[in-house]
Design a protein around this motif. Structure first.
Motif, short mmCIF file in Angstrom:
data_model
loop_
_atom_site.label_atom_id
_atom_site.label_comp_id
_atom_site.label_asym_id
_atom_site.label_seq_id
_atom_site.Cartn_x
_atom_site.Cartn_y
_atom_site.Cartn_z
N UNK A 1 -23.39 17.53 -80.14
CA UNK A 1 -23.94 18.46 -81.06
C UNK A 1 -25.23 19.03 -80.47
N UNK A 2 -25.96 18.35 -79.93
CA UNK A 2 -27.14 18.76 -79.52
C UNK A 2 -27.31 19.03 -78.04
N UNK A 3 -25.98 19.42 -77.81
CA UNK A 3 -25.73 19.81 -76.24
C UNK A 3 -26.12 18.99 -75.22
N UNK A 4 -26.01 17.67 -75.42
CA UNK A 4 -26.22 16.73 -74.20
C UNK A 4 -24.82 15.95 -73.99
N UNK A 5 -25.06 15.34 -72.91
CA UNK A 5 -23.92 14.54 -72.24
C UNK A 5 -24.28 13.29 -71.68
N UNK A 6 -23.52 12.27 -72.47
CA UNK A 6 -23.63 10.90 -72.09
C UNK A 6 -22.44 10.19 -71.26
N UNK A 7 -21.73 11.21 -70.88
CA UNK A 7 -20.45 10.72 -70.14
C UNK A 7 -20.92 9.52 -69.11
N UNK A 8 -22.03 9.93 -68.25
CA UNK A 8 -22.16 9.25 -67.00
C UNK A 8 -22.92 7.77 -67.47
N UNK A 9 -23.61 8.15 -68.49
CA UNK A 9 -24.21 6.50 -69.08
C UNK A 9 -23.03 5.85 -69.77
N UNK A 10 -22.03 6.38 -70.34
CA UNK A 10 -20.84 5.35 -70.59
C UNK A 10 -20.05 4.89 -69.31
N UNK A 11 -19.89 5.63 -68.34
CA UNK A 11 -18.68 5.26 -67.41
C UNK A 11 -19.34 4.62 -66.39
N UNK A 12 -20.91 4.73 -65.94
CA UNK A 12 -21.67 4.24 -64.99
C UNK A 12 -22.46 2.99 -65.31
N UNK A 13 -23.31 3.42 -66.48
CA UNK A 13 -24.20 2.31 -67.07
C UNK A 13 -23.74 1.40 -67.86
N UNK A 14 -23.03 1.83 -69.01
CA UNK A 14 -22.68 1.19 -70.16
C UNK A 14 -21.55 0.06 -69.69
N UNK A 15 -20.64 0.67 -68.76
CA UNK A 15 -19.26 -0.08 -68.34
C UNK A 15 -19.51 -0.52 -66.78
N UNK A 16 -19.86 0.23 -66.11
CA UNK A 16 -20.03 -0.03 -64.62
C UNK A 16 -18.57 -0.23 -64.05
N UNK A 17 -18.70 -0.82 -62.96
CA UNK A 17 -17.52 -1.07 -62.13
C UNK A 17 -16.76 -2.34 -62.58
N UNK A 18 -17.58 -3.20 -63.24
CA UNK A 18 -16.69 -4.35 -63.71
C UNK A 18 -15.91 -3.94 -65.28
N UNK A 19 -16.12 -3.07 -65.91
CA UNK A 19 -15.57 -2.31 -67.00
C UNK A 19 -14.50 -1.38 -66.82
#
Length: 289
Positions: free
Chosen positions: A219-237
């Protein structure tokens, strides 16, 4: 905690079709029990269909939201969330023709106040109810044990507010998003709206919280996809990422499409009249039966 909870084991349905099947069976069981000697045409004319029951429940969910919003003293979000959980759980296995929603919704709110340790007396509670407060007190106290029984005494509810706070802290710490706090107003609004959907009985609280945060970020035109895929889950998730993305997509769609307007007044008036005629009089406090 949530994966080992009774909420996860007994009160999180596999998908919408699974939940709708329970509702359909509940509706049909009532009709077959009370309309044994009727023809199919007579049953259709006499009893509410599963779709009509859902319309009535939607109407009462909106009333429940307003009741909680205007409650005095101010009702904590955890109490509101738990109230909606109880209401949705109860009517997954009970028909509105057996127990009128206007009586069950206040009982759900009163029990949620106790469970979430929001200390209000019964007199304080019914002071928020319009009409005969002595009668309301009797209805609530008489239905309280019934409600607990129908919930199988599984009273602890995990709401999405705590995961939301944890995710916002993590985003502040490990992402490059500027001022994550500006997401909060939209996230909180989305979480409140989610209780008008079936999300709380279909998905984990953390999934609902993440969906609200991602929707707010867009809604505020930000993107958190990389945070979810790389930081939150990382390779183990990585193996869980595809299913999470699908869950988040479905939750965001439910939140976006939620109908917050009241159904047409004439339609609701007709359904209320039909309910008064076909409801189980043994569970009607105003009935001589």
């Amino acid at each position: 905690m949530f994966p080992a909870s009774t909420q996860s084991k007994y009160w999180t349905f596999s998908d919408e079709s699974d939940l709708n099947r329970f509702r359909q069976e509940t509706n049909m069981n009532f009709i077959m029990k009370h309309g044994t000697n009727m023809t199919e045409e007579q049953r259709d004319a006499t009893f509410l269909s599963a779709v009509e029951e859902r319309l009535l429940l939607r109407q009462h969910e909106l009333q429940l939201r307003d009741f909680c919003k205007h409650f005095s003293p101010a009702m904590p979000r955890s109490v509101i969330g738990t109230t909606f959980h109880y209401f949705k759980r109860f009517y997954a296995h009970n028909s509105v023709m057996d127990y009128h929603p206007k009586e069950i919704l206040v009982t759900c709110a009163y029990l949620a106040c106790k469970v979430e340790e929001f200390n209000v007396s019964i007199s304080q509670f019914v002071a928020n109810i319009k009409g005969d407060r002595e009668k309301a007190t009797d209805i609530i106290l008489n239905n309280e044990l019934l409600l607990m029984q129908q919930l199988n005494y599984h009273l602890t509810v995990h709401n999405p507010f705590r995961p939301m706070e944890g995710l916002l802290i993590d985003i502040k710490t490990r992402s490059s998003l500027r001022d994550p706090e500006r997401l909060r107003p939209c996230v909180e609004d989305l979480l409140e709206r989610s209780f008008l959907t079936d999300a709380c009985v279909l998905y984990a609280p953390s999934q609902i919280a993440l969906a609200a945060i991602l929707h707010s970020a867009s809604k505020v035109q930000e993107n958190l996809d990389s945070y979810v895929t790389e930081t939150l889950f990382g390779q183990h998730g990585a193996d869980k990422l595809a299913s999470l993305i699908e869950c988040v997509r479905k939750i965001r769609t439910m939140m976006r499409n939620v109908e917050t307007v009241t159904p047409p007044r004439d339609t609701m008036r007709q359904l209320e009249k039909k309910l008064e005629k076909c409801r189980n009089q043994e569970n009607n406090p105003a009935s001589q039966v």
